[in-house]
Write a protein that holds these residues in place. Structure first.
Motif, mmCIF file in Angstrom:
data_model
loop_
_atom_site.group_PDB
_atom_site.id
_atom_site.type_symbol
_atom_site.label_atom_id
_atom_site.label_comp_id
_atom_site.label_asym_id
_atom_site.label_seq_id
_atom_site.Cartn_x
_atom_site.Cartn_y
_atom_site.Cartn_z
ATOM 1 N N ALA A 1 2.312 -7.745 18.407
ATOM 2 C CA ALA A 1 3.350 -7.917 17.938
ATOM 3 C C ALA A 1 4.080 -6.726 17.511
ATOM 4 O O ALA A 1 3.467 -5.676 17.582
ATOM 5 N N GLU A 2 5.265 -6.587 16.945
ATOM 6 C CA GLU A 2 5.916 -5.266 16.663
ATOM 7 C C GLU A 2 5.345 -4.984 15.351
ATOM 8 O O GLU A 2 5.046 -5.935 14.501
ATOM 9 N N PRO A 3 5.130 -3.484 14.798
ATOM 10 C CA PRO A 3 4.638 -3.524 13.629
ATOM 11 C C PRO A 3 5.313 -3.776 12.469
ATOM 12 O O PRO A 3 6.769 -3.778 12.457
ATOM 13 N N ILE A 4 4.894 -4.270 11.636
ATOM 14 C CA ILE A 4 5.511 -4.448 10.185
ATOM 15 C C ILE A 4 5.550 -3.392 9.331
ATOM 16 O O ILE A 4 4.244 -2.764 9.325
ATOM 17 N N ARG A 5 6.330 -2.977 8.397
ATOM 18 C CA ARG A 5 6.190 -2.166 7.330
ATOM 19 C C ARG A 5 5.795 -2.587 6.056
ATOM 20 O O ARG A 5 6.190 -3.575 5.521
ATOM 21 N N VAL A 6 4.659 -1.905 5.468
ATOM 22 C CA VAL A 6 3.954 -2.355 4.361
ATOM 23 C C VAL A 6 3.913 -1.239 3.403
ATOM 24 O O VAL A 6 3.348 -0.191 3.757
ATOM 25 N N VAL A 7 4.432 -1.508 2.218
ATOM 26 C CA VAL A 7 4.126 -0.427 1.133
ATOM 27 C C VAL A 7 2.877 -0.525 0.275
ATOM 28 O O VAL A 7 2.859 -1.833 -0.192
ATOM 29 N N VAL A 8 2.317 0.393 -0.077
ATOM 30 C CA VAL A 8 1.376 0.247 -1.346
ATOM 31 C C VAL A 8 1.644 1.470 -2.135
ATOM 32 O O VAL A 8 1.937 2.642 -1.950
ATOM 33 N N THR A 9 2.148 1.145 -3.539
ATOM 34 C CA THR A 9 2.226 2.069 -4.395
ATOM 35 C C THR A 9 1.071 2.399 -5.154
ATOM 36 O O THR A 9 0.024 1.551 -5.119
ATOM 37 N N GLY A 10 0.999 3.477 -5.875
ATOM 38 C CA GLY A 10 -0.363 3.968 -6.574
ATOM 39 C C GLY A 10 -1.212 4.511 -5.382
ATOM 40 O O GLY A 10 -2.385 4.312 -5.630
ATOM 41 N N ALA A 11 -0.691 4.776 -4.289
ATOM 42 C CA ALA A 11 -1.334 5.026 -3.127
ATOM 43 C C ALA A 11 -2.618 6.084 -3.190
ATOM 44 O O ALA A 11 -3.542 6.144 -2.411
ATOM 45 N N ALA A 12 -2.393 7.096 -4.159
ATOM 46 C CA ALA A 12 -3.578 8.181 -4.377
ATOM 47 C C ALA A 12 -4.562 7.512 -5.382
ATOM 48 O O ALA A 12 -5.362 8.252 -5.572
ATOM 49 N N GLY A 13 -4.512 6.481 -5.827
ATOM 50 C CA GLY A 13 -5.410 5.962 -6.788
ATOM 51 C C GLY A 13 -6.618 5.139 -6.426
ATOM 52 O O GLY A 13 -6.773 5.119 -5.015
ATOM 53 N N GLN A 14 -7.336 4.692 -7.382
ATOM 54 C CA GLN A 14 -8.487 3.886 -6.909
ATOM 55 C C GLN A 14 -8.589 2.860 -6.119
ATOM 56 O O GLN A 14 -9.307 2.485 -5.125
ATOM 57 N N ILE A 15 -7.544 1.858 -6.678
ATOM 58 C CA ILE A 15 -7.625 0.527 -5.847
ATOM 59 C C ILE A 15 -7.004 1.033 -4.525
ATOM 60 O O ILE A 15 -7.777 0.346 -3.497
ATOM 61 N N ALA A 16 -6.145 1.736 -4.185
ATOM 62 C CA ALA A 16 -5.503 1.837 -2.868
ATOM 63 C C ALA A 16 -6.509 2.414 -2.228
ATOM 64 O O ALA A 16 -6.535 2.211 -0.638
ATOM 65 N N TYR A 17 -7.618 3.340 -2.621
ATOM 66 C CA TYR A 17 -8.447 3.781 -1.776
ATOM 67 C C TYR A 17 -9.257 2.941 -0.982
ATOM 68 O O TYR A 17 -9.798 3.034 0.183
ATOM 69 N N SER A 18 -9.534 1.658 -1.749
ATOM 70 C CA SER A 18 -10.202 0.373 -0.973
ATOM 71 C C SER A 18 -9.265 -0.175 -0.146
ATOM 72 O O SER A 18 -9.563 -0.864 0.930
#
Ligand code: NAD
Ligand code: LMR
Length: 331
Positions: A2-19
């Motif tokens: 498929a075509e790529p979808i754009r997905v945002v993660v905020t707090g991307a430098a934080g702990q939860i984002a790291y996993s």
């Protein structure tokens, strides 16, 4: 592919984002045929750390990762996104209740609601993880009036996973064999983890969990309080809030919302329509099923007197939080 979808993660430098970022970029959330273009939002002082996260994502050499955009600008981060994981917010420390974070965090969700309203896809699916998650999701939706209310949800999946895991351990079966545990209300210590409809597979046959455990005092007592206080127990042990399990729950929530649940029940904080006598227009966790990207509250469940009290107490807290949040947003 498929075509790529754009997905945002905020707090991307934080702990939860790291996993979480690895799970999204590896295909565990949107499926093995769906490439993703990741937008990573954090605040300006974290851009150096975020650069390191971007390097590591590149070094994972993931075939489904179509691109990465690190930024401190919400309008750039939310542009054309189909899915938003709103994680970025202050976590609580030992001794705090999640609602103590309200004044500090709710403004973030007002600003991000406004940015989503302006630049995101109108069918964007928004999952709020940052605490107090239910009330933040409500505020975010309120400031994004051009996006349907149904598209804003708060995470109570971690509580569901915790509840399922507690019951599986108590009964002595694999966690996948425990089903239909419900989390009602707020992602806080007033939540109601409800095992009264839960079933488990024991020796090849499906039976009710209440029958198998046969201990009402446990199901209304220690089981409920263990799940309600699990976040605090992790903080006390780690000196930081849960991250690995929170990221896994966020993946589970978004995967089920995008790809469907079939006959499984999952708990999601959604804008209440007053179902089961709950207050309207607060983000309340209900059991839902998902078909074609739309969630639907499970209907027709019996609410006992005990459950009624629990549903009302957590609903009352959400109404109070909503009022406090609206007051903060006026400033
Ligand atoms: P963390 O402190 O490790 O990371 C948070 C990140 O958010 C930081 O990098 C910070 O710079 C960033 N941030 C702060 N303000 C921001 C803004 N305006 N825009 C973008 N980014 C911003 O925290 P964490 O452990 O990753 O936890 C994040 C949140 O998730 C906390 O509020 C925590 O309480 C909550 N949480 C919720 C659940 C749940 O079940 N709903 C579970 C665990 C944690
Ligand atoms: C959790 O449930 O682990 C998170 O919401 C973090 C917290 O503050 O409890």
């Amino acid at each position: 592919m498929a075509e790529p979808i754009r997905v945002v993660v905020t707090g991307a430098a934080g702990q939860i984002a790291y996993s979480l970022l690895y799970q999204i970029a590896s295909g565990a959330v949107f499926g093995p045929q769906q490439p993703v273009f990741l937008h990573l939002l954090d605040i300006a002082p974290m851009m150096g750390v975020l650069e390191g996260v971007v390097m590591e994502l590149a070094d994972c050499a993931l075939p489904l990762l179509a691109g990465v955009l690190p930024t401190a600008n919400p309008e750039e981060a939310f542009k054309d996104v189909a899915a938003a994981f709103l994680v970025g917010a202050m976590p609580r420390k030992e001794g705090m209740e999640r609602k103590d974070l309200l004044a500090a965090n709710v403004r973030i969700f007002k600003e991000q609601g406004q940015a989503l309203d302006k630049v995101a896809r109108k069918d964007v699916k928004v999952l709020v993880v940052g605490n107090p998650a239910n009330t933040n999701a409500l505020i975010c939706s309120k400031y994004a009036p051009s996006i349907p209310k149904e598209n804003f949800t708060a995470m109570t999946r971690l509580d569901q996973n915790r509840a399922q895991s507690q019951l599986a351990a108590k009964i002595g079966v694999p966690v996948k064999d425990v089903k239909r545990v419900i989390i009602w209300g707020n992602h806080s210590s007033t939540q109601f983890p409800d095992a009264s409809n839960a079933v488990a597979i024991v020796g090849g046959a499906q039976k009710s969990v209440s029958e198998i455990i046969n201990d009402d005092a446990y199901l209304k007592g220690a089981f409920v309080t263990t799940v309600q206080k699990r976040g605090a127990a992790v903080i006390a042990a780690r000196k930081m809030s849960s991250a690995l399990s929170a990221a896994k729950a966020a993946s589970d929530h978004m995967r089920d919302w995008f790809l469907g649940t079939e006959d499984r029940w999952v708990s999601m904080g959604v804008v209440s329509d007053g179902s089961y006598g709950t207050p309207r227009d607060v983000v309340y966790s209900f059991p839902v099923t998902v078909t074609n990207g739309k969630w639907k509250i499970v209907e027709g469940l019996t609410i006992s007197d005990f459950a009624r009290q629990m549903l009302d107490a957590t609903g009352k807290e959400l109404v109070e939080e909503k009022q406090e949040a609206l007051d903060v947003c006026k400033d």
